[in-house]
Design a protein around this motif. Structure first.
Motif, mmCIF file in Angstrom:
data_model
loop_
_atom_site.group_PDB
_atom_site.id
_atom_site.type_symbol
_atom_site.label_atom_id
_atom_site.label_comp_id
_atom_site.label_asym_id
_atom_site.label_seq_id
_atom_site.Cartn_x
_atom_site.Cartn_y
_atom_site.Cartn_z
ATOM 1 N N ALA A 1 10.123 -15.780 53.782
ATOM 2 C CA ALA A 1 10.499 -17.140 54.193
ATOM 3 C C ALA A 1 9.722 -17.595 55.423
ATOM 4 C CB ALA A 1 12.010 -17.216 54.453
ATOM 5 N N GLY A 2 8.431 -17.309 55.431
ATOM 6 C CA GLY A 2 7.618 -17.631 56.594
ATOM 7 C C GLY A 2 6.821 -18.909 56.449
ATOM 8 N N LYS A 3 6.305 -19.380 57.591
ATOM 9 C CA LYS A 3 5.408 -20.533 57.634
ATOM 10 C C LYS A 3 4.200 -20.157 58.497
ATOM 11 C CE LYS A 3 9.288 -23.811 57.568
ATOM 12 N NZ LYS A 3 9.959 -24.912 58.314
ATOM 13 N N THR A 4 3.025 -20.263 57.889
ATOM 14 C CA THR A 4 1.770 -19.951 58.577
ATOM 15 C C THR A 4 1.767 -18.506 59.057
ATOM 16 O OG1 THR A 4 1.772 -22.259 59.349
ATOM 17 C CG2 THR A 4 0.070 -20.810 60.204
ATOM 18 N N VAL A 5 1.543 -17.619 58.114
ATOM 19 C CA VAL A 5 1.560 -16.177 58.362
ATOM 20 C C VAL A 5 0.207 -15.596 57.969
ATOM 21 C CG1 VAL A 5 2.644 -13.985 57.748
ATOM 22 C CG2 VAL A 5 4.055 -16.045 57.981
ATOM 23 N N ALA A 6 -0.425 -14.880 58.884
ATOM 24 C CA ALA A 6 -1.688 -14.193 58.600
ATOM 25 C C ALA A 6 -1.462 -12.693 58.670
ATOM 26 C CB ALA A 6 -2.767 -14.620 59.594
ATOM 27 N N ILE A 7 -1.806 -12.003 57.590
ATOM 28 C CA ILE A 7 -1.709 -10.546 57.522
ATOM 29 C C ILE A 7 -3.105 -10.054 57.189
ATOM 30 C CG2 ILE A 7 -0.643 -8.594 56.336
ATOM 31 C CD1 ILE A 7 1.744 -10.457 55.726
ATOM 32 N N ARG A 8 -3.820 -9.507 58.176
ATOM 33 C CA ARG A 8 -5.236 -9.254 57.953
ATOM 34 C C ARG A 8 -5.711 -7.997 58.698
ATOM 35 N NH1 ARG A 8 -6.162 -14.797 61.284
ATOM 36 N NH2 ARG A 8 -6.163 -13.954 63.399
ATOM 37 N N GLY A 9 -6.633 -7.318 58.058
ATOM 38 C CA GLY A 9 -7.288 -6.182 58.696
ATOM 39 C C GLY A 9 -6.422 -4.968 58.912
ATOM 40 N N ASN A 10 -5.320 -4.843 58.182
ATOM 41 C CA ASN A 10 -4.419 -3.706 58.349
ATOM 42 C C ASN A 10 -4.732 -2.593 57.351
ATOM 43 O OD1 ASN A 10 -2.378 -5.060 60.274
ATOM 44 N ND2 ASN A 10 -2.499 -6.492 58.565
ATOM 45 N N ASP A 11 -4.394 -1.375 57.704
ATOM 46 C CA ASP A 11 -4.431 -0.242 56.788
ATOM 47 C C ASP A 11 -2.983 0.088 56.433
ATOM 48 O OD1 ASP A 11 -4.302 2.691 56.026
ATOM 49 O OD2 ASP A 11 -6.466 2.419 56.125
ATOM 50 N N ILE A 12 -2.631 -0.096 55.162
ATOM 51 C CA ILE A 12 -1.240 0.065 54.711
ATOM 52 C C ILE A 12 -1.226 1.116 53.604
ATOM 53 C CG2 ILE A 12 0.819 -1.122 53.889
ATOM 54 C CD1 ILE A 12 -0.513 -3.775 54.707
ATOM 55 N N SER A 13 -0.458 2.190 53.808
ATOM 56 C CA SER A 13 -0.460 3.275 52.823
ATOM 57 C C SER A 13 0.867 4.016 52.840
ATOM 58 C CB SER A 13 -1.603 4.251 53.122
ATOM 59 O OG SER A 13 -1.369 4.936 54.337
ATOM 60 N N GLY A 14 1.063 4.852 51.810
ATOM 61 C CA GLY A 14 2.209 5.751 51.769
ATOM 62 C C GLY A 14 3.520 5.101 51.403
ATOM 63 N N PHE A 15 3.504 3.875 50.873
ATOM 64 C CA PHE A 15 4.719 3.126 50.534
ATOM 65 C C PHE A 15 5.084 3.403 49.072
ATOM 66 C CE2 PHE A 15 0.814 0.796 50.324
ATOM 67 C CZ PHE A 15 0.796 0.238 49.051
ATOM 68 N N HIS A 16 5.625 4.562 48.817
ATOM 69 C CA HIS A 16 5.941 4.897 47.425
ATOM 70 C C HIS A 16 7.295 5.576 47.300
ATOM 71 C CE1 HIS A 16 4.282 8.520 49.107
ATOM 72 N NE2 HIS A 16 3.033 8.132 48.950
ATOM 73 N N GLY A 17 8.257 5.109 48.088
ATOM 74 C CA GLY A 17 9.594 5.679 47.980
ATOM 75 C C GLY A 17 10.321 5.269 46.710
ATOM 76 N N TYR A 18 9.948 4.099 46.150
ATOM 77 C CA TYR A 18 10.638 3.544 44.983
ATOM 78 C C TYR A 18 9.619 2.997 43.993
ATOM 79 C CZ TYR A 18 14.191 3.498 48.645
ATOM 80 O OH TYR A 18 15.015 3.847 49.674
ATOM 81 N N SER A 19 10.070 2.745 42.774
ATOM 82 C CA SER A 19 9.173 2.145 41.785
ATOM 83 C C SER A 19 8.762 0.737 42.196
ATOM 84 C CB SER A 19 9.858 2.098 40.413
ATOM 85 O OG SER A 19 11.054 1.312 40.477
ATOM 86 N N TRP A 20 9.590 0.062 43.013
ATOM 87 C CA TRP A 20 9.275 -1.305 43.442
ATOM 88 C C TRP A 20 8.583 -1.361 44.796
ATOM 89 C CZ3 TRP A 20 11.421 -1.866 48.150
ATOM 90 C CH2 TRP A 20 12.600 -1.173 48.439
ATOM 91 N N SER A 21 8.324 -0.248 45.429
ATOM 92 C CA SER A 21 7.728 -0.247 46.766
ATOM 93 C C SER A 21 6.436 -1.061 46.791
ATOM 94 C CB SER A 21 7.441 1.181 47.223
ATOM 95 O OG SER A 21 8.639 1.894 47.444
ATOM 96 N N PHE A 22 6.183 -1.735 47.909
ATOM 97 C CA PHE A 22 5.046 -2.642 47.993
ATOM 98 C C PHE A 22 4.381 -2.518 49.363
ATOM 99 C CE2 PHE A 22 9.023 -4.916 48.930
ATOM 100 C CZ PHE A 22 8.831 -5.229 50.260
#
Length: 498
Positions: free
Chosen positions: A237-258
């Motif tokens: 529910a955000g307005k003007t959100v920048a998500i950039r240049g990150n290293d994101i890993s290891g998110f696999h606790g559930y089948s829906w993990s993202f």
């Protein structure tokens, strides 16, 4: 402007507190003072205080009240059955160079406060009573948490609610435990900068995630390393959100993990999700919501120039009405590029274009770096340039790195070689170059350089591949230098990857 000294071992509350040899003994004595703008309270290193510190008075703009440390040895420690540091309505406060451990409540709690800086503070095992989390700020403005370490707490590592102006810079937040605990959660806040942090929920006893933003407005999340958890970033529910240049890993606790998700709890618009490396998890970027949830608007969601590999789900999932684009991303073969519902495809509101499927993400990235390096040969001859990589420029005042050349003088312990830092220089992203000494940082917005990888530095008899991890120091408007200008190159040996 008065400096007060507090020493739990040698001080006395009968002293004046204004000299090293006339220090107070307790925090309760400090609370009895009518502190004024510009005053400082310094706790002796090696001291242990088994009591809560209540901050009752305010500093002024340019003259904050500071709470820090003096002497040599280990940082002073605050233990408390309640909060470690507690304040309501105080403004213009700096807390730095202390440790808060085994607090029953929050390590630091501020309500209706503004213009606070928490700097170089270590928090360990706060919230032991299960009532609270670690560092909590509710209602106010201009809160900065930087260069701090938060580990093993019960509850959220950092909780922010209804704050206008949040900076979370260059912190390490590890294993926030509890059934409702995220590494960081920010609610209904605006003008947010989350940069250069390492947040790791890999071994946390929590079913939740690394970073949660609910109702963020004008938020930038960049250059962080986010690891583990049930999810990486939930930005709802955000307005003007920048998500950039990150290293994101290891998110696999559930089948829906993202890695990154939006669309569940309200209208969302103007998201830029770019330049991230998303890997070793379930789904990549998801635009979704539970069945039966309200029909929120999700508009102008731009997902581009990211790298996706080793995912069990798709790099992009869109199964709720949304407008946006998925373009110029790199997806490793074996990872599904998109999972978009037929209704969205038929509506032609979410376009997919110019994405690249590659056999090996890291090999492709290295090849691209070689091409870019060749293209900047002339610039590399500049004696002021000490490193080259992609589109960043690192300059040194004397034209040479302060600590060795490239990967020389480094250790191959544990199969990893790390490049030493370049003195006091700091490096910004996206063509921004910062050079100079502490408090004298010059900005060259045309900078266009960075580090050249040197695979010949692999240990003899080993083959492998090279990947990079960058962390950039920041100098704020007050001239304070965040001393995290590290540039690290990791060399992973094939012999260690079996």
């Amino acid at each position: 402007m008065t400096i007060y000294y507090v020493n739990s071992a040698t001080g006395s509350d009968d002293n004046s507190g204004t000299g090293l040899k006339s220090a107070f003994a307790t925090l309760s004595k400090v609370e009895s003072l009518q502190l004024k703008p510009g005053d400082s309270v310094l706790l002796a290193k090696g001291s242990v205080f088994n009591e809560q510190l209540d901050i009752k008075f305010s500093g002024a703009q340019g003259a904050p009240i500071k709470f820090g440390s003096y002497g040599t040895g280990a940082a002073p420690v605050i233990h408390s059955a309640g909060d470690g540091i507690h304040s309501l309505y105080a403004t213009n406060i700096v807390i730095e160079n202390i440790k808060i451990s085994n607090a029953g409540g929050a390590a630091i709690y501020g309500g209706n406060v503004s213009n606070w800086t928490v700097r170089n503070v270590e928090v360990d095992k706060s919230g032991v009573s299960g009532k609270s989390g670690s560092v909590t700020f509710r209602t106010g403005e201009n809160i900065t948490i930087e260069n701090s370490k938060i580990s093993g707490v019960h509850g959220d590592g950092v909780w922010i609610e209804k704050i206008n102006g949040v900076k979370l810079l260059n912190n390490t937040i590890t294993n926030s435990h509890g059934p409702l605990a995220d590494g960081v959660q920010m609610n209904d806040s605006s003008n947010i900068l989350i940069r250069g942090n390492h947040i790791d929920q890999t071994n946390a006893a929590s079913p939740k995630g690394v970073l949660t933003l609910i109702l963020p407005v004008n938020a930038v999340v960049e250059d962080n390393v986010l690891t583990g958890g049930g999810f990486g970033i939930s930005a709802q529910a955000g307005k003007t959100v920048a998500i950039r240049g990150n290293d994101i890993s290891g998110f696999h606790g559930y089948s829906w993990s993202f890695a990154v998700a939006l669309g569940e709890t309200g209208n969302a618009r103007d998201y830029d999700i770019s330049g991230n490396h998303i890997h070793d998890g379930a789904w990549g970027v998801v635009v979704t919501a539970p069945i039966g949830s309200p029909n929120y608007a999700r508009t102008n969601i731009n997902v581009h120039n990211n790298t996706f590999d080793d995912l069990s789900g798709a790099a992009l999932k869109v199964d709720r009405p949304a407008s946006g684009s998925f373009h110029d991303n790199t997806v490793e073969s074996g990872t599904t590029a998109t999972n978009i519902s037929p209704a969205i495809i038929d509506a032609h509101t979410f376009t997919v274009s110019n994405n690249h499927i590659v056999a090996n993400v890291e090999a492709t990235t290295l090849a691209a770096a070689d091409v870019k390096t060749a293209a900047v040969t002339d610039a590399a001859a500049d004696p002021a340039v000490v490193a080259v990589h992609d589109n960043l420029k690192i300059l040194s005042d004397n034209g040479a790195p302060h600590h060795g050349n490239l990967l020389e003088n480094d250790s191959s312990d544990n199969g990893t070689l790390s490049l030493r830092r370049f003195g006091n220089e700091t490096v910004g992203k996206h063509g921004l170059t910062l050079t100079g000494d502490y408090g004298d940082i010059h900005v060259d917005r045309d900078g266009n350089y960075a580090y050249t990888l040197d695979e010949t530095k692999l240990p003899d008899g080993h083959s492998g591949h090279v990947s990079e991890n960058f962390s950039y120091g920041i100098t704020d408007a007050t001239g304070h230098h965040s001393d995290t200008d590290m540039l690290t190159v990791f060399v992973h040996l094939d012999s260690l990857l079996s």
